[in-house]
Design a protein around this motif. Sequence first.
Motif, short mmCIF file in Angstrom:
data_model
loop_
_atom_site.label_atom_id
_atom_site.label_comp_id
_atom_site.label_asym_id
_atom_site.label_seq_id
_atom_site.Cartn_x
_atom_site.Cartn_y
_atom_site.Cartn_z
N GLU A 90 8.44 32.28 69.48
CA GLU A 90 7.53 32.23 68.85
C GLU A 90 8.34 31.08 67.87
O GLU A 90 9.34 31.08 67.20
CB GLU A 90 7.69 33.50 68.00
CG GLU A 90 6.96 34.58 68.74
CD GLU A 90 6.85 35.94 67.71
OE1 GLU A 90 6.64 35.72 67.31
OE2 GLU A 90 7.70 36.96 67.92
N GLY A 91 7.56 30.59 67.23
CA GLY A 91 7.52 30.33 65.80
C GLY A 91 7.71 28.49 66.25
O GLY A 91 7.49 28.01 67.41
N GLN A 92 7.70 27.80 65.03
CA GLN A 92 7.85 26.23 65.13
C GLN A 92 9.21 26.23 64.89
O GLN A 92 10.29 26.69 64.35
CB GLN A 92 6.70 25.35 64.22
CG GLN A 92 5.17 25.59 64.40
CD GLN A 92 4.96 27.52 64.66
OE1 GLN A 92 4.99 28.36 64.09
NE2 GLN A 92 4.00 27.54 65.98
N ALA A 109 10.98 29.94 63.08
CA ALA A 109 10.87 30.71 64.12
C ALA A 109 12.62 31.80 64.04
O ALA A 109 12.77 32.03 63.06
CB ALA A 109 11.56 29.37 65.82
N GLN A 164 0.74 32.67 67.07
CA GLN A 164 0.59 33.95 67.76
C GLN A 164 -1.04 33.97 66.97
O GLN A 164 -1.74 35.52 67.07
CB GLN A 164 1.20 34.81 67.01
CG GLN A 164 3.08 35.07 68.04
CD GLN A 164 2.73 35.58 68.71
OE1 GLN A 164 1.89 36.77 68.89
NE2 GLN A 164 3.32 35.75 69.79
N CYS A 216 4.76 32.72 63.73
CA CYS A 216 4.56 31.29 64.87
C CYS A 216 2.98 31.45 64.15
O CYS A 216 2.33 32.26 64.41
CB CYS A 216 4.48 32.11 66.04
SG CYS A 216 3.92 30.86 67.71
N GLU A 257 5.98 22.83 68.41
CA GLU A 257 5.79 24.02 68.94
C GLU A 257 7.52 23.88 69.21
O GLU A 257 7.39 25.12 69.95
CB GLU A 257 5.06 24.14 69.84
CG GLU A 257 3.78 23.80 69.51
CD GLU A 257 2.68 24.43 67.73
OE1 GLU A 257 3.26 26.19 67.90
OE2 GLU A 257 2.08 24.59 67.59
#
Length: 518
Positions: free
Chosen positions: A125-127, A158, A181, A178, A105
């Motif tokens: 946001e995102g990985q 991301a 989310q 993400c 993460e």
Amino acid sequence: MKNKCLLIIISLFSFYVAIAQNVAKKTVQQKTGKPNIVYILADDMGFGELGSYGQNKIETPNLDALAKRGMRFTQHYAYPVCAPSRYILMTGQNSGKAFIRGNHEWAERGPVWDFKAMEENPYLEGQYPIPDSTITIAEMLKSAGYTTGMVGKWGLGAPFTTGFPTKQGFDYFYGFICQRQDHTYYNGHLWENENRVPLDNKIQAPTVIFPKGLDSLDAKNYEKYAQKDYAPDFLIKAALKFIDKNAAKPFFLYYPTPLPHVSLQAPKELVDYYHQKFGDEKPFLGDGSYFPCRYPRATYAAMITLLDRQVGQLINELKAKGVYDNTIIMFSADNGVAFNAGVDPAFFNSNGPFKANYGWGKGFVHEGGIREPFIVSWPGKVKPGTTNDLISSTMDMMPTLCELLNLKTPKNVDGISILPTLLGKAQQATHPYLYFEYPEYGGQQAIRIDNWKGLRLNMLKGNAKWALYDLNSDIKEENDLADKHPDIIAKMIQISKKEHQTPALSRFLIPVLEQEMK
């Protein structure tokens, strides 16, 4: 009179132009000789959750019909969790070499689990992003002249990084960048290419617990957990639009739907249908991670049936555009059934012949965590109504599509082409083994050699002992035969040393494996 005749002439002209344009669209694809490719990936689906794989409670008529029109695989493997499973699919590499081996993460950025903070700051946001040097299926197909689109859940990067879909070979992207989310289906936005698309929802973290003092049996008390814009509705619209826009030329549509990943949220009409079918049930009151749900079984079934409906919509759109007969459709899932947030795998017999309770489904290298449904349809090419027991993997998609299009398979790809099997040819190569390495949920490893399945759990606690199961006679992995077959264990050890490479990201280290490499 003259005006009336003129209108008739204009109408006839417009009619014939429309027909000519439609014929032209079909002709373009026929001349290229390249089939369209649609790959649909479910999220957290058990091996036995489709009717064609033995499910008798959840209705999946479109996917069952797809299986009847194509080939159904019974020994197809993915990976225990989302992000690494998608990486392996996109690259064709096994998890001993993969850059992404777990859900990363990228928490050093800040409060990445704060939904309001993510809404205010897209940089959260995102990985963790995959490198620019990564060679994906999308890039390979793009080099072969395909228009490439991805609609759904990404999980491999991301915003504003090298891991964004449009930086990894996709001409078009719409959906969740993400994974966090999509823990709610009523989120604040989706992405279209590099731009956020607002949804008409208030930001509400799924970490709530049902309030004490409220009647937990009153469905009205759960209405606040549903809002206006339901993300899957927008995803399917974008996918249909992509097909409509690109039907005149070869296209690749990757549709990794978030369904049926929790939180449990689904359209009311489907929930009501299954509530009536199943009867009353105990509510899920929240666990601090996912939203409460009044009818968890009915809602879970509704989510899978909704996914099935969307598959039907995609097929209907392909037919409407006259390209269905020239389209390969593949359907599978990223990992096994979930065990939390109100999901009840025992009630649905979600994993079919495999165990499905915690420790045996999602997050684990037991069969129920990594063996997935896999259906392939290609009119006139794949024999309808066939079932195949070839041992295959999501990492086989890269070499399969490369062989199909006469492309050179990239280096360091561990999959094999299954195109001969799809086309009914005899000269099919087979995997000498499949290798799995997973650094989360205690640290795990698994190897399959023919009927033998070796695995190690709790490796982060120092466990180095192998367990061994004969899947021909012990599909539930209950009888450890390691002490009786030291020769097989010796092979497992050698394969482990061959396939494991020290991960580029330290969080994916399994110290036992590093020690054994010395």
